[in-house]
Write an enzyme that holds these catalytic residues in place. Structure first.
Site, PDB file in Angstrom:
ATOM      1  N   GLY A  10       9.371   2.575   9.357  1.00  0.00           N
ATOM      2  CA  GLY A  10       8.417   1.778   8.579  1.00  0.00           C
ATOM      3  C   GLY A  10       9.030   1.353   7.261  1.00  0.00           C
ATOM      4  O   GLY A  10      10.204   1.614   6.980  1.00  0.00           O
ATOM      5  N   PHE A  11       8.213   0.735   6.448  1.00  0.00           N
ATOM      6  CA  PHE A  11       8.715   0.197   5.179  1.00  0.00           C
ATOM      7  C   PHE A  11       9.198   1.323   4.250  1.00  0.00           C
ATOM      8  O   PHE A  11      10.398   1.402   3.928  1.00  0.00           O
ATOM      9  CB  PHE A  11       7.612  -0.672   4.551  1.00  0.00           C
ATOM     10  N   ALA A 117       2.613  12.338   3.018  1.00  0.00           N
ATOM     11  CA  ALA A 117       2.324  11.119   2.251  1.00  0.00           C
ATOM     12  C   ALA A 117       0.843  10.789   2.363  1.00  0.00           C
ATOM     13  O   ALA A 117       0.319  10.562   3.449  1.00  0.00           O
ATOM     14  CB  ALA A 117       3.162   9.956   2.789  1.00  0.00           C
ATOM     15  N   TYR A 149      -9.820   4.826   6.442  1.00  0.00           N
ATOM     16  CA  TYR A 149      -8.450   5.226   6.082  1.00  0.00           C
ATOM     17  C   TYR A 149      -8.504   6.281   4.973  1.00  0.00           C
ATOM     18  O   TYR A 149      -7.857   7.326   5.057  1.00  0.00           O
ATOM     19  CB  TYR A 149      -7.669   3.987   5.633  1.00  0.00           C
TER      20      TYR A 149
END
Ligand code: UDP
Length: 343
Positions: A10-11, A117, A149
């Protein structure tokens, strides 16, 4: 040291992988390539210390196999991006809750150190001037998927804290505030790559709502070393740390900065939230971190300003158009739940 980075394609994950390889770790990436991409790992594709396992954190057998193989875990795999969360609430909840629980369970069984995270989203609509790690969470209705989320990540944090309290799991939590940088995609709703992409293509820049909502954007190159420093601080176990930018900017001012940096003649249009995300969408007006806990622990000070951040995103976007279809040959699926052995 051998590190596992879930979400390593991912980023943020791919920047962390590059950094860990740079400082001499060997790295295992576990990524299901749902929003991540092998292209993100192009710079380190041939590094002998890198192993990539394509698989999901929802599969406990895969998770156990990869965790058994490492000394520490950076858990970044998650369904992220407001657009994705609103469009696919069920898979986001499953990945973000059950996937993280799998990671926690296996790290507990194997005694492996873990960095989890999390996100500034968990503060929800709290608009305080400097959110501290103890600040209240103000979430909208549980029936609005926009908040699922934040709810899932809040559960993840509570799980992590409980594993630390009850079992002594060596787990630390970081709350990331609008991290931005090269390779981030606008497709899932992130505003900086979205506006930069529009400016480069000569399209109108879409600013949602009245554009006066503010954020504090931070550069991925400031955040990644902080992730490692926190993971390596035993005082951080059982604790959460904000990691965000230091300058508050409205989205309208951000759009103006993008136009200047990209040198674009595009215009800026205000788009109602309902058109962008569907009816009933709620946004937070403001989200400002107090970074002092991370500063006291590891000396964290965000150094990169918004213009440099936008320049970095624009540069990477122009480059990626050239190498769009690049694929990494080493990528392999996890067969029968067993990671392969190629590095
Ligand atoms: N936003 C915008 N235009 C876009 C994408 C997002 O104006 O093309 C707004 C969004 O509504 C929010 C802010 O920019 O107010 C930051 O959005 P992002 O999804 O990047 O992060 P988050 O909402 O999680 O802070």
């Amino acid at each position: 040291m051998r590190s596992l980075v879930t979400g390593g394609a991912g980023f943020i994950g791919s920047h962390l992988v590059e950094h860990l390889l740079d400082v001499g770790d060997s790295v295992v990436v576990l990524d299901d390539l749902s929003t991540g991409s092998m292209n993100n790992l192009a710079k380190v594709a041939d590094h002998p210390g890198l192993e990539v396992v394509v698989g999901t954190i929802l599969d406990p057998v895969i998770v156990r196999n990869v965790v058994l193989d490492v000394d520490r875990v950076f858990h970044l795999a998650a369904a992220v991006g407001v657009k994705l969360v609103v469009e696919q609430p069920l898979s986001c909840l499953r990945t973000n809750i059950h996937g993280t629980e799998n990671i926690l369970m296996v790290c507990h069984e194997t005694g492996t150190t873990l960095l989890l995270a999390s996100t500034s989203e968990i503060y929800g609509k709290n608009e305080s001037d400097g959110l501290t790690e103890e600040s209240d969470r103000i979430l909208g209705s549980a029936l609005k998927s926009r908040w699922s989320y934040a709810a899932a990540k809040g559960i993840d944090e509570a799980f992590a804290r409980a594993y630390w309290e009850e079992y002594g799991l060596q787990v630390s939590i970081v709350r990331l505030f609008n991290t931005v940088g090269p390779r981030q995609k606008g497709r899932y709703g992130m505003v900086v790559p979205n506006l930069v992409g529009q400016a480069i293509r000569g399209e109108s820049l879409t600013v949602f709502g009245d554009g006066r909502q503010t954020r504090c954007f931070s550069a991925v190159e400031d955040i990644v070393p902080a992730l490692v420093a926190i993971a390596e601080s035993p005082e951080a176990y059982g604790q959460a740390y904000n990691l965000g930018g230091s300058t508050e900017i409205s989205i309208l001012d951000l759009a103006e900065t993008v136009l200047e940096v990209v040198d674009s003649a595009s215009d800026v249009v205000l788009v109602p939230y309902a058109n962008a995300y569907g009816p009933g969408y709620e946004d937070m007006r403001r989200r400002v971190p107090d970074n002092s806990k991370a500063k006291a622990l590891i000396g964290f000070v965000p150094r990169t300003g918004i213009e440099a951040i936008v320049r970095g995103v624009a540069g990477s976007m122009r480059e990626s158009v050239a190498g769009e279809d690049w694929q990494m040959a080493q990528a392999r699926p996890a067969r029968n739940g067993l990671p392969g052995t190629e590095h």
